[in-house]
Design an enzyme around this catalytic site. Structure first.
Site, short mmCIF file in Angstrom:
data_model
loop_
_atom_site.label_atom_id
_atom_site.label_comp_id
_atom_site.label_asym_id
_atom_site.label_seq_id
_atom_site.Cartn_x
_atom_site.Cartn_y
_atom_site.Cartn_z
N GLU A 1 81.83 33.41 12.19
CA GLU A 1 80.79 32.94 12.92
C GLU A 1 80.79 33.84 14.16
O GLU A 1 81.80 33.52 14.97
CB GLU A 1 80.31 31.60 13.32
CG GLU A 1 79.99 30.66 11.77
CD GLU A 1 78.75 30.78 11.62
OE1 GLU A 1 77.95 31.50 12.19
OE2 GLU A 1 78.18 29.96 10.64
N HIS B 1 72.14 34.92 4.87
CA HIS B 1 70.85 34.88 4.94
C HIS B 1 70.20 36.10 4.33
O HIS B 1 70.70 36.89 3.77
CB HIS B 1 70.16 34.48 6.23
CG HIS B 1 71.14 33.33 6.95
ND1 HIS B 1 70.94 31.87 6.49
CD2 HIS B 1 72.08 33.07 7.70
CE1 HIS B 1 71.79 31.31 6.73
NE2 HIS B 1 72.51 31.75 7.76
ZN LIG Z 1 74.20 31.63 9.06
#
Ligand SMILES: [Zn+2]
Length: 534
Positions: free
Chosen positions: A494, A360
């Site tokens: 993640e 992002h």
């Molecule tokens: Zn992400």
């Protein structure tokens, strides 16, 4: 007339007092529950308003599921229904049942429905899909917007799940479960339901709905129209030229809804295509090799019977054009000739050069939860990884080092062009509050890198969950664009779930960010050590 306006004035004054009174009760909010932390503001808010009960005087059981009966009671209390038990339309809700008054009033008001067999199934657990119907009716939501989820099909049917989900998302009651999913079949927890009900009631709890990018596609023609709606009868907000990349949020029939630059709207999907995966720059030679010894003969043919036309010293380069058995033929400075390959090595194959991709950035914050913004965590952890890798002698290309948004295809292309030979994207996760742990993804889309990608993901994951002291959600295959279009071995990790209180606390902590960064850097080192032997 006078009488009516006096009564109106009195009503207005009364409502001002009621509002003030509500305001005061929020300030003095108390929390009797040992299993509810002060960050669960929505639960505390509803309890202080007398709208929600615990499962005992000191417990709320936030992770237990919500029954259809409990949902009817909470909605009945929010809407001010009489609690008096009474006859209902349902064979399985007798008037002796505490919830019967709430259920019947909600049915009469069109807020809840039973099953075709005449039952209500009060003890059945509620799903997120049922919750969308319930809340959109209870709060009489009318407004819809461009809301897209992968797992809820767009529909114009007023009774569709899509419109119910769209209304609660547009109102700021739900943002979905992350990764552009709404998860309509997922069971609701008591905490989830409290959060949604509180957002319906009180605007300060609401979130701003944001579509997530599900595809990045490029225009295949020039002067392609972007429109305000999903048909050519809608007006144009702008035009894009061939090759312009669009972040697609969802599809309405043949029309893709998405964003490019400052333009937001619908584009006919017949004119959009996946950008071609970047081809690594192909040099005219097969490989550039280096001599490991001084006085290495360059010969006129592939054998010791051919005369020497020159010599290579250790470190001299040959650009190999072809092989003849174990003889490499190529360009050495101004000479062209044959050199025995036993004395040549490929430094590029041994180099340790990784691309790190902080997920992002810029206009795309990623997930936002518990006071954390994903793009900031990703960049901070990535920079820590970069520092540790450089200290290990591993070169690093960063797809971004500031708060900017390279497109997904730019991240891959720039990494390939940097000369890096592996790719790791760093993210933080979002889902329901009860979901926690670390997980790492790879793609098997490209055969030549599938095995290495899985190894890279595995080395990182095995260190990450241990370092984070997290639930191990494992190594999984996924079709993320930065993985599936990547010609290099690639993994996407993640770190943990920003939406889980325990994981979020770790993600906010400098100590745990260092631990995550060490784990990822060591995982990458493990990978290169393994590569050197394989
Ligand atoms: Zn992400």
């Amino acid at each position: 007339m006078k009488n009516a306006s006096t009564r109106l004035l009195a009503l207005l004054i009364l409502s001002v007092f009621v509002i003030l009174n509500f305001g005061t009760s929020q300030v003095s909010a108390s929390n009797p529950f040992t299993d509810v932390s002060s960050s669960d503001e929505e639960i505390i808010y509803l309890w202080n308003k007398g709208l929600i009960n615990g499962t005992s005087s000191t417990t709320f059981s936030p992770n237990s599921s919500v029954t259809r009966e409990q949902a009817a009671i909470l909605i009945g209390r929010i809407l001010g229904y009489a609690s008096t038990p009474r006859e209902t339309d349902f064979s399985d809700v007798p008037s002796s049942r505490y919830s019967s008054g709430y259920i019947q009033t909600a049915v009469e008001n069109g807020i809840i429905t039973g099953y075709p067999d005449g039952t209500y199934k009060p003890k059945a657990t509620m799903t997120r899909g049922e919750m969308a119907f319930l809340l959109s009716r209870a709060f009489n939501l009318k407004n819809t917007g461009p809301v897209f989820f992968r797992d809820v099909n767009v529909s114009t049917d007023p009774k569709s799940l899509y419109l119910a989900v769209n209304k609660i998302a547009t109102k700021g009651i739900s943002n979905g479960t992350g990764n552009a999913n709404y998860s309509p079949s997922l069971k609701l927890t008591r905490r989830d339901f409290a959060v949604f009900a509180a957002r319906g009631l009180e605007s300060s709890f609401r979130v701003t709905f944001q579509n997530a990018t599900i595809d990045e596609l490029a225009a295949t023609v020039d002067s392609l129209n972007i429109r305000t709606g999903p048909s050519s009868t809608y007006s144009t907000v702008g035009k894009i030229n061939k090759g312009t990349v669009v972040s697609v949020y969802g599809y309405h029939g043949d029309w893709a809804y998405g964003k490019t630059g400052s333009l937001l709207g619908y584009i006919h999907s017949a004119y959009l295509n996946e950008p071609a995966p970047p081809a690594p720059a192909k040099p005219a030679y097969i490989a550039e090799l280096v001599s490991t010894t001084d006085n290495l003969n360059i010969r006129s043919g592939p054998g010791t019977s051919h005369g020497a036309i020159g010599q290579m010293d250790a470190g001299d380069k040959i650009q190999v054009l072809s092989y003849d058995g174990s003889w490499a033929y190529g360009q050495i400075g101004t000479l062209k000739g044959y050199v025995h390959s036993a004395y040549l090595v490929n430094p590029a194959a041994q180099k340790r050069y990784i691309a790190i991709d902080p997920g992002h950035g810029g206009s795309d914050p990623g997930a936002v939860a518990n006071g954390l913004v994903e793009k900031e965590i990703n960049l901070d952890v990535s920079k820590r990884v970069q520092k540790l890798l450089l200290a290990k002698g591993i070169s690093v290309y960063m797809t971004r080092t500031t708060d900017v948004y390279p497109t997904l295809s730019q991240r891959v292309t720039n990494s390939v062009n940097s000369g890096a030979n592996a790719f790791v994207s760093i993210h933080a996760n979002a889902y329901t509050p009860a979901t926690s742990g670390s997980e790492t993804f790879y793609s098997a889309a490209l055969d030549q890198v599938a095995t290495d990608s899985k190894q890279l993901a595995t080395f990182i994951q095995n260190r990450l969950y241990v370092a984070m002291n997290n639930n191990n959600r494992g190594v999984k295959e996924a079709s993320y664009q930065v993985l599936r279009t990547n010609p290099m071995p690639a993994a996407l990790t993640e770190l943990g779930f920003m939406t889980n209180t325990s994981d979020a606390t770790k993600l906010a902590s400098s100590t745990y960010r260092d631990r995550a960064a060490s784990a990822i850097a060591e995982g990458i080192e493990d990978y290169y050590n393994w590569k050197a032997k394989n």
